[in-house]
Motif scaffolding. Structure first.
Motif, PDB file in Angstrom:
ATOM      1  N   VAL A 312       0.837  -1.201   0.000  1.00 26.85           N
ATOM      2  CA  VAL A 312       0.000   0.000   0.000  1.00 26.85           C
ATOM      3  C   VAL A 312       0.873   1.252   0.000  1.00 26.85           C
ATOM      4  O   VAL A 312       0.574   2.241  -0.691  1.00 26.85           O
ATOM      5  CB  VAL A 312      -0.960  -0.019   1.206  1.00 26.85           C
ATOM      6  N   LEU A 313       1.955   1.233   0.767  1.00 29.74           N
ATOM      7  CA  LEU A 313       2.869   2.378   0.756  1.00 29.74           C
ATOM      8  C   LEU A 313       3.532   2.544  -0.611  1.00 29.74           C
ATOM      9  O   LEU A 313       3.802   3.670  -1.046  1.00 29.74           O
ATOM     10  CB  LEU A 313       3.936   2.192   1.843  1.00 29.74           C
ATOM     11  N   GLN A 314       3.798   1.442  -1.301  1.00 30.08           N
ATOM     12  CA  GLN A 314       4.321   1.533  -2.668  1.00 30.08           C
ATOM     13  C   GLN A 314       3.299   2.204  -3.587  1.00 30.08           C
ATOM     14  O   GLN A 314       3.668   3.001  -4.457  1.00 30.08           O
ATOM     15  CB  GLN A 314       4.677   0.140  -3.183  1.00 30.08           C
ATOM     16  N   MET A 315       2.014   1.869  -3.382  1.00 32.28           N
ATOM     17  CA  MET A 315       0.976   2.544  -4.163  1.00 32.28           C
ATOM     18  C   MET A 315       0.955   4.038  -3.858  1.00 32.28           C
ATOM     19  O   MET A 315       0.826   4.866  -4.768  1.00 32.28           O
ATOM     20  CB  MET A 315      -0.390   1.917  -3.859  1.00 32.28           C
ATOM     21  N   ARG A 316       1.112   4.397  -2.581  1.00 33.85           N
ATOM     22  CA  ARG A 316       1.145   5.810  -2.221  1.00 33.85           C
ATOM     23  C   ARG A 316       2.308   6.524  -2.890  1.00 33.85           C
ATOM     24  O   ARG A 316       2.150   7.644  -3.422  1.00 33.85           O
ATOM     25  CB  ARG A 316       1.261   5.942  -0.706  1.00 33.85           C
ATOM     26  N   ASP A 317       3.483   5.892  -2.900  1.00 37.34           N
ATOM     27  CA  ASP A 317       4.643   6.518  -3.534  1.00 37.34           C
ATOM     28  C   ASP A 317       4.404   6.701  -5.029  1.00 37.34           C
ATOM     29  O   ASP A 317       4.801   7.720  -5.617  1.00 37.34           O
ATOM     30  CB  ASP A 317       5.893   5.665  -3.293  1.00 37.34           C
ATOM     31  N   GLY A 318       3.762   5.729  -5.669  1.00 35.56           N
ATOM     32  CA  GLY A 318       3.453   5.863  -7.088  1.00 35.56           C
ATOM     33  C   GLY A 318       2.470   6.993  -7.359  1.00 35.56           C
ATOM     34  O   GLY A 318       2.602   7.734  -8.343  1.00 35.56           O
ATOM     35  N   ILE A 319       1.482   7.152  -6.491  1.00 33.76           N
ATOM     36  CA  ILE A 319       0.510   8.235  -6.651  1.00 33.76           C
ATOM     37  C   ILE A 319       1.194   9.587  -6.471  1.00 33.76           C
ATOM     38  O   ILE A 319       0.882  10.560  -7.177  1.00 33.76           O
ATOM     39  CB  ILE A 319      -0.641   8.048  -5.643  1.00 33.76           C
ATOM     40  N   GLU A 320       2.156   9.665  -5.539  1.00 32.90           N
ATOM     41  CA  GLU A 320       2.895  10.917  -5.367  1.00 32.90           C
ATOM     42  C   GLU A 320       3.691  11.266  -6.616  1.00 32.90           C
ATOM     43  O   GLU A 320       3.930  12.454  -6.894  1.00 32.90           O
ATOM     44  CB  GLU A 320       3.826  10.805  -4.167  1.00 32.90           C
ATOM     45  N   ARG A 321       4.098  10.245  -7.366  1.00 31.67           N
ATOM     46  CA  ARG A 321       4.831  10.509  -8.608  1.00 31.67           C
ATOM     47  C   ARG A 321       3.904  10.848  -9.766  1.00 31.67           C
ATOM     48  O   ARG A 321       4.379  11.126 -10.875  1.00 31.67           O
ATOM     49  CB  ARG A 321       5.673   9.281  -8.983  1.00 31.67           C
TER      50      ARG A 321
END
Length: 410
Positions: A312-321
């Motif tokens: 889920v944190l990986q998804m958050r990092d992708g959304i920030e990008r």
């Protein structure tokens, strides 16, 4: 100037801690608020205060940690009803403290009221009890305070906790029978090896006859149990304590959560339950107006599985990008094609929160199907295990008797 130790959460909802040199705790709080950090605890770093803080944390773990889901559901329902009726927050908390039957919850409510009297907002007051309130709680309350919709926030939290309790109860009910059977098997093996087989071994020793291989194996195992059972129990207890301590570390918890998802038969249940929790938490957070990045940060701590939480944190990092939710979900390899298609439609139509609720219902149904098939899958395995154990014991105990009977007839 004195040195203060603080704990808090930043604007993304992440836990932060550190030390600040200031004249007082109020000055530390002002510095933290100006830097975008919501303080949870501020304590001087001298030895006496550290000891007091440690004792206070220990007392907190021994008492407030006993607040269960039923208590939180009661808290949310009552807060929703009282705030919707126009009762002030402090008066509502005083009423709840007097009516609750759980002393631990009453103490927590009293401390929340004390924090409000000291000038803190409800979000900060609740954030001071992370072992009682889940991460989603603080974010929902913060949105409710900001938008003036606290009653609706408590109503949504109550519904979320009710669904969470239903899922946990179904899982516990499904695994209760296998656990009871396994405990009964372990107790039977202990009694047989300590009391039954030694009695037969003494009888066979008096005849000075050649015993079958399976009987000699059982006698040898029983002899080890009889001689060293206390050391074996001590070793098992030490191993259990070591595993428990290891599982409390981030590395141990991450590894165990990853192993749970790969277990045969029950691994799919853990996966579906965690993904249902993720989808419903994110749906509620987005519907309440929590910012997308902060929602993913909060939800990563609410899924109940550190391995999926990291995804889920990986998804958050992708959304920030700048990536879409669907694209980041594909990269995690956690969701089936049907769910990814629903997420894509939700992003195109602007109804991600609604479709995430549908995804949560989908995973809830999958959990139900998996739990219904769990007993059907485990019962044959348990019956075969019990049958093999009985067969080995019967052959080991009665084969020498048959040989002695034949010798006596001869």
């Amino acid at each position: 100037m004195a040195l203060f130790q603080y704990r808090g959460r930043n604007q993304r909802g992440e836990a932060v801690s550190g030390r600040i040199e200031a004249a007082s705790t109020d000055a530390v709080a002002d510095q933290l608020f100006n830097s975008g950090v919501i303080p949870i605890d501020i304590l001087p770093t001298d030895i006496s205060r550290d000891v007091v803080g440690g004792l206070r944390a220990l007392t907190f773990r021994l008492t407030e940690n006993r607040v269960g889901l039923d208590d939180l559901i009661f808290f949310c329902r009552q807060m929703h009803t009282l705030l919707k009726a126009g009762v002030p927050i402090l008066q509502a908390l005083r009423g709840l403290r007097e009516t609750t039957r759980n002393p631990a919850l009453a103490r927590v409510i009293g401390r929340i009221g004390e924090s409000l009297d000291a000038g803190f907002d409800l979000t900060t007051a609740i954030g001071r009890h992370p072992d009682v309130f889940p991460p989603l709680f603080g974010s929902m309350v913060q949105v409710g305070e900001t938008t003036g919709g606290l009653p609706e926030s408590f109503q949504q939290l109550g519904r979320y906790l009710e669904r969470e309790k239903e899922t946990r109860d179904r899982v516990r009910q499904a695994v209760r029978y296998p656990v009871i059977v396994l405990c009964a098997i372990a107790a039977a093996l202990f009694i047989i090896n300590i009391f039954v087989i030694p009695a037969f071994a003494n009888v066979y020793a008096g005849f000075r006859a050649e015993l079958p291989a399976i009987t000699r194996m059982l006698v040898a195992i029983s002899d080890v149990f009889a001689r060293h059972w206390h050391w074996m129990l001590a070793g098992a207890a030490a191993l259990a304590v070591a595993l428990r301590v290891h599982l409390k570390t981030p590395e141990g918890r991450y590894r165990w959560d990853r192993i749970k998802l790969r277990l045969p038969i029950v691994g799919s249940i853990f996966r579906y339950a965690a993904l249902a929790r993720f989808s419903r938490s994110l749906s509620i957070a987005l519907r309440a107006g929590v910012p997308l990045v902060q929602a993913f940060t909060v939800v990563s701590r609410s899924v109940g599985n550190d391995f999926i939480g990291q995804r889920v944190l990986q998804m958050r990092d992708g959304i920030e990008r700048g990536e879409t939710i669907t694209r980041t979900a594909i990269a995690t390899s956690m969701f089936p094609a049907l769910v990814l298609q629903m997420l894509s439609v939700g992003e195109e139509t602007g109804a991600v929160d609604g479709l995430l609720g549908e995804v949560a219902d989908y995973y809830d149904r999958e959990v139900d199907y998996a739990l219904k098939g769990l007993s059907a899958a485990l019962e044959p395995i348990l019956l075969v295990a019990v049958g093999i154990m009985v067969l080995i014991l019967a052959l080991g105990v009665f084969l020498p008797m048959w040989d002695l009977a034949k010798a006596a007839r001869g």
